[in-house]
Motif scaffolding. Structure first.
Motif, PDB file in Angstrom:
ATOM      1  N   PRO B   6       7.468 -21.175  15.432  1.00 41.70           N
ATOM      2  CA  PRO B   6       7.776 -22.598  15.628  1.00 41.70           C
ATOM      3  C   PRO B   6       9.153 -22.932  15.051  1.00 41.70           C
ATOM      4  CG  PRO B   6       6.217 -22.339  13.824  1.00 41.70           C
ATOM      5  CD  PRO B   6       6.407 -20.966  14.416  1.00 41.70           C
ATOM      6  N   LEU B   7       9.732 -24.019  15.555  1.00 41.43           N
ATOM      7  CA  LEU B   7      11.058 -24.463  15.097  1.00 41.43           C
ATOM      8  C   LEU B   7      11.038 -24.719  13.588  1.00 41.43           C
ATOM      9  CD1 LEU B   7      13.807 -25.133  16.363  1.00 41.43           C
ATOM     10  CD2 LEU B   7      13.066 -27.530  16.476  1.00 41.43           C
ATOM     11  N   ILE B   8       9.995 -25.385  13.151  1.00 43.64           N
ATOM     12  CA  ILE B   8       9.875 -25.674  11.717  1.00 43.64           C
ATOM     13  C   ILE B   8       8.534 -25.150  11.217  1.00 43.64           C
ATOM     14  CG2 ILE B   8       9.679 -27.502   9.978  1.00 43.64           C
ATOM     15  CD1 ILE B   8      11.551 -29.172  11.643  1.00 43.64           C
ATOM     16  N   ARG B   9       8.623 -24.344  10.150  1.00 45.93           N
ATOM     17  CA  ARG B   9       7.373 -23.858   9.535  1.00 45.93           C
ATOM     18  C   ARG B   9       7.067 -24.689   8.307  1.00 45.93           C
ATOM     19  NH1 ARG B   9       7.874 -17.809   8.353  1.00 45.93           N
ATOM     20  NH2 ARG B   9       6.469 -18.534   6.710  1.00 45.93           N
ATOM     21  N   TRP B  10       6.161 -25.636   8.483  1.00 43.96           N
ATOM     22  CA  TRP B  10       5.877 -26.588   7.408  1.00 43.96           C
ATOM     23  C   TRP B  10       5.327 -25.885   6.167  1.00 43.96           C
ATOM     24  CZ3 TRP B  10       8.157 -31.027   7.902  1.00 43.96           C
ATOM     25  CH2 TRP B  10       8.461 -31.502   9.176  1.00 43.96           C
ATOM     26  N   ASP B  11       4.595 -24.775   6.379  1.00 47.19           N
ATOM     27  CA  ASP B  11       4.046 -24.078   5.212  1.00 47.19           C
ATOM     28  C   ASP B  11       5.166 -23.510   4.346  1.00 47.19           C
ATOM     29  OD1 ASP B  11       4.648 -22.355   7.374  1.00 47.19           O
ATOM     30  OD2 ASP B  11       3.569 -20.722   6.370  1.00 47.19           O
ATOM     31  N   TRP B  12       6.257 -23.056   5.025  1.00 50.97           N
ATOM     32  CA  TRP B  12       7.409 -22.532   4.252  1.00 50.97           C
ATOM     33  C   TRP B  12       8.047 -23.666   3.442  1.00 50.97           C
ATOM     34  CZ3 TRP B  12      12.573 -23.506   3.714  1.00 50.97           C
ATOM     35  CH2 TRP B  12      13.330 -22.537   3.037  1.00 50.97           C
ATOM     36  N   ILE B  13       8.165 -24.788   4.098  1.00 50.27           N
ATOM     37  CA  ILE B  13       8.751 -25.930   3.402  1.00 50.27           C
ATOM     38  C   ILE B  13       7.911 -26.300   2.190  1.00 50.27           C
ATOM     39  CG2 ILE B  13       9.187 -28.434   3.607  1.00 50.27           C
ATOM     40  CD1 ILE B  13      10.325 -27.883   6.343  1.00 50.27           C
ATOM     41  N   ILE B 177      21.152 -19.549   8.775  1.00 44.86           N
ATOM     42  CA  ILE B 177      21.935 -18.990   9.875  1.00 44.86           C
ATOM     43  C   ILE B 177      21.902 -17.462   9.828  1.00 44.86           C
ATOM     44  CG2 ILE B 177      24.274 -18.716  10.803  1.00 44.86           C
ATOM     45  CD1 ILE B 177      24.829 -21.611   9.826  1.00 44.86           C
ATOM     46  N   GLN B 178      22.110 -16.932   8.623  1.00 41.45           N
ATOM     47  CA  GLN B 178      22.152 -15.472   8.487  1.00 41.45           C
ATOM     48  C   GLN B 178      20.842 -14.818   8.898  1.00 41.45           C
ATOM     49  OE1 GLN B 178      23.365 -14.949   4.432  1.00 41.45           O
ATOM     50  NE2 GLN B 178      25.537 -15.333   4.892  1.00 41.45           N
ATOM     51  N   ARG B 179      19.721 -15.485   8.595  1.00 44.63           N
ATOM     52  CA  ARG B 179      18.409 -14.886   8.888  1.00 44.63           C
ATOM     53  C   ARG B 179      17.820 -15.399  10.199  1.00 44.63           C
ATOM     54  NH1 ARG B 179      15.628 -15.898   3.132  1.00 44.63           N
ATOM     55  NH2 ARG B 179      16.969 -14.577   1.842  1.00 44.63           N
ATOM     56  N   PHE B 180      18.569 -16.153  10.960  1.00 42.09           N
ATOM     57  CA  PHE B 180      18.030 -16.790  12.183  1.00 42.09           C
ATOM     58  C   PHE B 180      16.731 -17.496  11.885  1.00 42.09           C
ATOM     59  CE2 PHE B 180      20.520 -13.166  13.680  1.00 42.09           C
ATOM     60  CZ  PHE B 180      21.460 -13.836  14.436  1.00 42.09           C
ATOM     61  N   PHE B 181      16.712 -18.221  10.742  1.00 36.38           N
ATOM     62  CA  PHE B 181      15.475 -18.890  10.324  1.00 36.38           C
ATOM     63  C   PHE B 181      15.702 -20.402  10.414  1.00 36.38           C
ATOM     64  CE2 PHE B 181      12.570 -19.982   6.551  1.00 36.38           C
ATOM     65  CZ  PHE B 181      11.476 -20.169   7.393  1.00 36.38           C
ATOM     66  N   THR B 182      15.245 -20.967  11.549  1.00 39.48           N
ATOM     67  CA  THR B 182      15.573 -22.378  11.818  1.00 39.48           C
ATOM     68  C   THR B 182      14.983 -23.323  10.782  1.00 39.48           C
ATOM     69  OG1 THR B 182      13.720 -22.386  13.332  1.00 39.48           O
ATOM     70  CG2 THR B 182      15.928 -22.229  14.294  1.00 39.48           C
ATOM     71  N   THR B 183      13.822 -23.006  10.248  1.00 37.22           N
ATOM     72  CA  THR B 183      13.198 -23.916   9.280  1.00 37.22           C
ATOM     73  C   THR B 183      14.141 -24.182   8.113  1.00 37.22           C
ATOM     74  OG1 THR B 183      11.049 -23.043   9.843  1.00 37.22           O
ATOM     75  CG2 THR B 183      11.215 -24.251   7.776  1.00 37.22           C
ATOM     76  N   GLU B 184      14.710 -23.120   7.549  1.00 38.23           N
ATOM     77  CA  GLU B 184      15.565 -23.269   6.374  1.00 38.23           C
ATOM     78  C   GLU B 184      16.870 -23.992   6.738  1.00 38.23           C
ATOM     79  OE1 GLU B 184      16.001 -19.642   4.219  1.00 38.23           O
ATOM     80  OE2 GLU B 184      16.785 -20.681   2.435  1.00 38.23           O
ATOM     81  N   LEU B 185      17.415 -23.610   7.916  1.00 38.22           N
ATOM     82  CA  LEU B 185      18.658 -24.226   8.383  1.00 38.22           C
ATOM     83  C   LEU B 185      18.481 -25.734   8.556  1.00 38.22           C
ATOM     84  CD1 LEU B 185      20.723 -22.769  11.351  1.00 38.22           C
ATOM     85  CD2 LEU B 185      20.496 -25.220  10.977  1.00 38.22           C
ATOM     86  N   ILE B 186      17.401 -26.104   9.253  1.00 40.05           N
ATOM     87  CA  ILE B 186      17.164 -27.538   9.505  1.00 40.05           C
ATOM     88  C   ILE B 186      16.873 -28.271   8.200  1.00 40.05           C
ATOM     89  CG2 ILE B 186      15.566 -29.181  10.581  1.00 40.05           C
ATOM     90  CD1 ILE B 186      15.359 -27.165  12.926  1.00 40.05           C
ATOM     91  N   ALA B 187      16.090 -27.624   7.339  1.00 42.36           N
ATOM     92  CA  ALA B 187      15.784 -28.257   6.046  1.00 42.36           C
ATOM     93  C   ALA B 187      17.077 -28.555   5.301  1.00 42.36           C
ATOM     94  CB  ALA B 187      14.885 -27.348   5.213  1.00 42.36           C
ATOM     95  N   GLY B 188      17.994 -27.585   5.256  1.00 44.36           N
ATOM     96  CA  GLY B 188      19.269 -27.782   4.544  1.00 44.36           C
ATOM     97  C   GLY B 188      20.058 -28.920   5.140  1.00 44.36           C
ATOM     98  N   ALA B 189      20.144 -28.948   6.468  1.00 47.63           N
ATOM     99  CA  ALA B 189      20.942 -29.982   7.131  1.00 47.63           C
ATOM    100  C   ALA B 189      20.329 -31.367   6.917  1.00 47.63           C
ATOM    101  CB  ALA B 189      21.042 -29.677   8.630  1.00 47.63           C
ATOM    102  N   VAL B 190      19.003 -31.459   7.136  1.00 44.41           N
ATOM    103  CA  VAL B 190      18.341 -32.756   7.009  1.00 44.41           C
ATOM    104  C   VAL B 190      18.451 -33.291   5.580  1.00 44.41           C
ATOM    105  CG1 VAL B 190      16.085 -33.914   7.016  1.00 44.41           C
ATOM    106  CG2 VAL B 190      16.759 -32.443   8.933  1.00 44.41           C
TER     107      VAL B 190
END
Ligand SMILES: Nc1ncnc2c1ncn2[C@@H]1O[C@H](COP(=O)(O)OP(=O)(O)OP(=O)(O)O)[C@@H](O)[C@H]1O
Ligand SMILES: [Mg+2]
Lengths: 316, 217
Positions: B6-13, B177-190
Motif C-alpha cells: 500500500p501507498l501508506i503503511r499505517w502500522d509502520w507509522i 527515496i533511497q529505499r523506494f518506501f513511500t510511507t516514510e517519504l510521504i510521512a517526512g513530507a507531510v
C-alpha cells in the motif's frame, strides 16, 4: 523667546529670511501667513528639529543651539501640524509621554493624564484606554494638545493645533487653551493661517510672507494699521469688524443719558465683559438700535449702533 | 515500491512515532537557530542601511545573490571547509533568510509615518528610544511577516540539508527515496508541511499578541 536674524536655506532657497522678533514671557505670539511662508520651519528651529542656517534663537536668554536637544525638547511642549499621536500607545500613554521621559512616578503621571483629558474635554473613563485609531480627527487633535501640556512646559510650540476641529469645538478649545495658558504663564509660539484665530489668541501677531516677517504687532494695531497692502488684504477688508472681537462693551463710551425705562423692551441685555462683536450680533438679531448694559444688577447705560460703527471706522 | 504494497503503511507509522518526535526536535532546532541567527544579522544590516542608506545597494546585492545560489551548490562549496556538520547546514539556512528579513525590517521601519517619528523626536525621545519604543513596535507587523516567510522557507529548506546529514523530517524523505518506501517519504513530507503551517500559525498569534492596537482600529 527671541529670534535674532534667523535664516534657513534649503538648496539655495530661503525658507526663512532674517527673522527677528521677541515674544515676552508668558505671552502668545501667533505666526500667520500663506502656505509655504516659513511658519512651520520657524517653529521647528526653536526645538531644533530643524537647524538654522544662520542667526540664533534664545529662550530665557540662552541660545537653544547650545543646549542638549533632547533635554531642550522635554522642556518645550510641542503640538505638530499632523498631530502625530503614537498609534501603538493608548490615549493615556500618549498624554503621559513627556512625564514618562522625565521620570515622574507612575501615580503622578496617571493623575496628570486624567486631569488633562478632562481639561481638553475628553471623558477619561471613555478615552484613556483607547488607541488613536479609535478617535475622530478632532478628538485626536485634542489629545495632541493635552500631550504637549502634560509636563507643564514653560514654552509651547503649536502648529495649527485646532485645524481639524469644527468651529464650535475650536472656539471652546481656544478658550480652554487661553485659560490654561494664562493659568500657567506659558510662553507660546502658535502657528495658524486663520487670521481670526490669530487675532483671538495672539498677544502679538507676526505676519510672514516668503520667509520674511512683514509685520509684528498686537492684533488691534495690525487691524488698525496694516503696514502694507499684503497685510491689509491678509487681515481682510472686514478688518474693522474683526476689531470688534478685541473690544468689550465695558471698554467703550456708553450713553448714560437715557433712563432704562425709556429703552425699547426688545433691546438685549449686555454684560460689560462681552465683546462688541457679540453685542452687535445680539442687537441686530433683536432689531434694536441699542443694547442695555447691565453689570450684575446695576444699569450702566446703553450701547448704541453708532458707537459700534465708530469703533469699526476708528483707525486710531 | 514493491508490488502489492500500500501507498501508506499505517502500522509502520504507528511503530515509528519515537523517530518522528526525534526528527521533529532536529527540524525545529535547525529552523530556530537559522531564523534566530539570521534575524540578529539581518537586524544589524538593517540598522546599517537605515543609518547609511548608500549601503542598501551592496547589502541587497549580496543577500540577493545568496538567495539565488542553489542550496545544493552552496553546500557543495562549504563542505571542504566545514564538513558535513550543523555549521555547514546553518550557514546555508541563515544566508537564505537574510534577503527576506532585511527587506522587511527596513521596509517596516521606513513605513513608520513621518509625523509620528517627528512627534517622538520633538517631545524629547533620544534617538535610541525612538528606535526601540516607537519605530520597532510600529514596524512589528511587517517584521513578523518577514519572520513568517523566512521560517516557512527555512522549514522547507531543512529537508534539503538532510543531504549533508542534518535533516529533521528531510531525513525521512531521503531514506524513503533511497529505499523506494513511500510511507516514510510521504510521512517526512507531510510532517514538514504540517510543521510549517503550525509555525506560521504560532507567529500569527504572536503578532496579534504584540500588536493589540492593530485590532482596535
Ligand atoms: N525639507 C525641505 N527641503 C526643501 N524645502 C523645504 C523643506 N521644508 C520646507 N521647505 C520649503 O520651505 C518653505 C516654507 O515651508 P514651511 O513648511 O515652513 O511653510 P508653512 O508656512 O508652515 O506652510 P503651511 O501653512 O502650508 O504649513 C516652503 O516653500 C517649503 O517648500
Ligand atoms: Mg506648516
Amino acid at each position: 523667546m527671541e529670534f535674532r536674524d534667523v535664516s534657513k536655506r534649503y538648496a539655495g532657497q530661503l525658507a526663512v529670511d532674517q527673522l527677528s522678533f521677541k515674544v515676552p514671557a508668558g505671552r502668545i505670539c501667533v505666526l500667520v501667513g500663506p502656505s509655504g511662508s516659513g511658519k512651520t520651519t520657524s517653529l521647528k528651529m526653536v526645538n531644533r528639529l530643524i537647524e538654522p542656517t544662520g542667526g540664533s534663537i534664545l529662550i530665557d536668554g540662552r541660545d537653544v543651539l547650545r543646549e542638549e536637544p533632547t533635554a531642550l525638547r522635554r522642556r518645550i511642549g510641542y503640538v505638530i501640524q499632523q498631530v502625530g499621536l503614537f498609534p501603538h500607545q493608548t490615549i493615556a500613554e500618549n498624554v503621559g509621554t513627556v512625564p514618562r521621559l522625565l521620570g515622574w512616578p507612575k501615580e503622578r503621571i496617571a493623575a496628570r493624564t486624567e486631569q488633562l483629558l478632562a481639561l481638553v474635554g475628553l471623558e477619561p473613563s471613555r478615552f484613556a484606554l483607547r488607541y488613536p485609531a479609535q478617535l475622530s480627527g478632532g478628538e485626536r487633535q485634542r489629545v495632541g494638545v493635552a500631550r504637549a501640556l502634560a509636563a507643564e512646559p514653560p514654552v509651547m510650540l503649536m502648529d495649527e493645533p485646532f485645524g481639524a476641529v469644527d468651529p464650535i469645538v475650536r472656539d471652546r478649545l481656544q478658550n480652554e487653551f487661553l485659560r490654561i495658558q494664562r493659568d500657567q504663564g506659558t510662553t507660546v509660539l502658535f502657528v495658524t493661517h486663520d487670521i481670526d484665530e490669530a487675532i483671538k489668541l495672539g498677544d502679538r501677531v507676526a505676519v510672514m510672507r516668503g520667509g520674511k516677517l512683514v509685520q509684528y504687532a498686537p492684533p488691534a494695531e495690525l487691524l488698525a494699521h496694516p503696514v502694507n497692502a499684503f497685510v491689509a488684504e491678509f487681515v481682510g477688508s472686514d478688518r474693522g469688524l474683526k476689531r470688534l472681537v478685541l473690544l468689550t462693551v465695558g471698554g467703550v463710551d456708553l450713553d448714560t443719558t437715557v433712563a432704562r425705562a425709556a429703552v425699547s423692551p426688545n433691546a438685549p441685555i449686555l454684560s460689560p465683559a462681552s465683546t462688541l462683536r457679540d453685542a452687535l450680533v445680539r442687537m441686530l438679531a433683536s432689531e434694536a438700535q441699542v443694547g442695555i448694559v447691565v453689570d450684575r444688577d446695576r444699569y450702566l447705560g446703553v450701547l448704541t449702533l453708532s458707537t459700534i460703527g465708530r469703533m469699526i471706522r476708528d483707525d486710531t | 515500491m514493491t508490488e502489492g504494497e500500500p501507498l501508506i503503511r499505517w502500522d509502520w507509522i504507528a511503530s515509528h512515532l519515537d523517530e518522528f518526535a526525534f526528527r521533529l526536535g532536529e527540524h525545529v532546532e535547525l529552523t530556530v537557530i537559522a531564523v534566530g541567527v539570521g534575524f540578529v544579522i539581518a537586524f544589524a544590516l538593517s540598522l546599517l542601511i537605515l543609518r547609511a542608506p548608500r549601503t542598501e545597494g551592496p547589502i541587497t546585492a549580496v543577500t540577493g545573490t545568496m538567495y539565488t545560489i542553489p542550496s545544493l551548490a552552496l553546500f557543495a562549496l562549504l563542505i571542504p571547509y566545514t564538513g558535513l556538520t550543523v555549521v555547514t547546514a546553518e550557514i546555508g539556512l541563515v544566508s537564505y533568510t537574510l534577503l527576506i528579513l532585511v527587506r522587511n525590517i527596513v521596509r517596516g521601519i521606513r513605513g513608520v509615518p513621518a509625523d509620528v517619528r517627528e512627534a517622538a523626536v520633538g517631545m524629547g525621545y533620544a534617538p535610541r528610544e525612538v528606535l526601540w519604543r516607537i519605530e520597532l513596535p510600529l514596524a512589528l507587523a511587517v517584521i513578523i511577516a518577514g519572520v513568517r516567510l523566512a521560517t516557512i522557507s527555512t522549514i522547507g529548506l531543512v529537508t534539503v540539508t538532510s543531504l549533508i546529514g542534518q535533516g529533521g523530517f528531510g531525513f525521512l524523505i531521503l531514506i524513503g527515496i533511497q529505499r523506494f518506501f513511500t510511507t516514510e517519504l510521504i510521512a517526512g513530507a507531510v510532517l514538514s508541511v504540517a510543521l510549517a503551517i503550525l509555525a506560521d500559525a504560532l507567529l500569527v498569534l504572536l503578532q496579534r499578541r504584540l500588536t493589540p492596537w492593530a485590532r482596535a482600529a
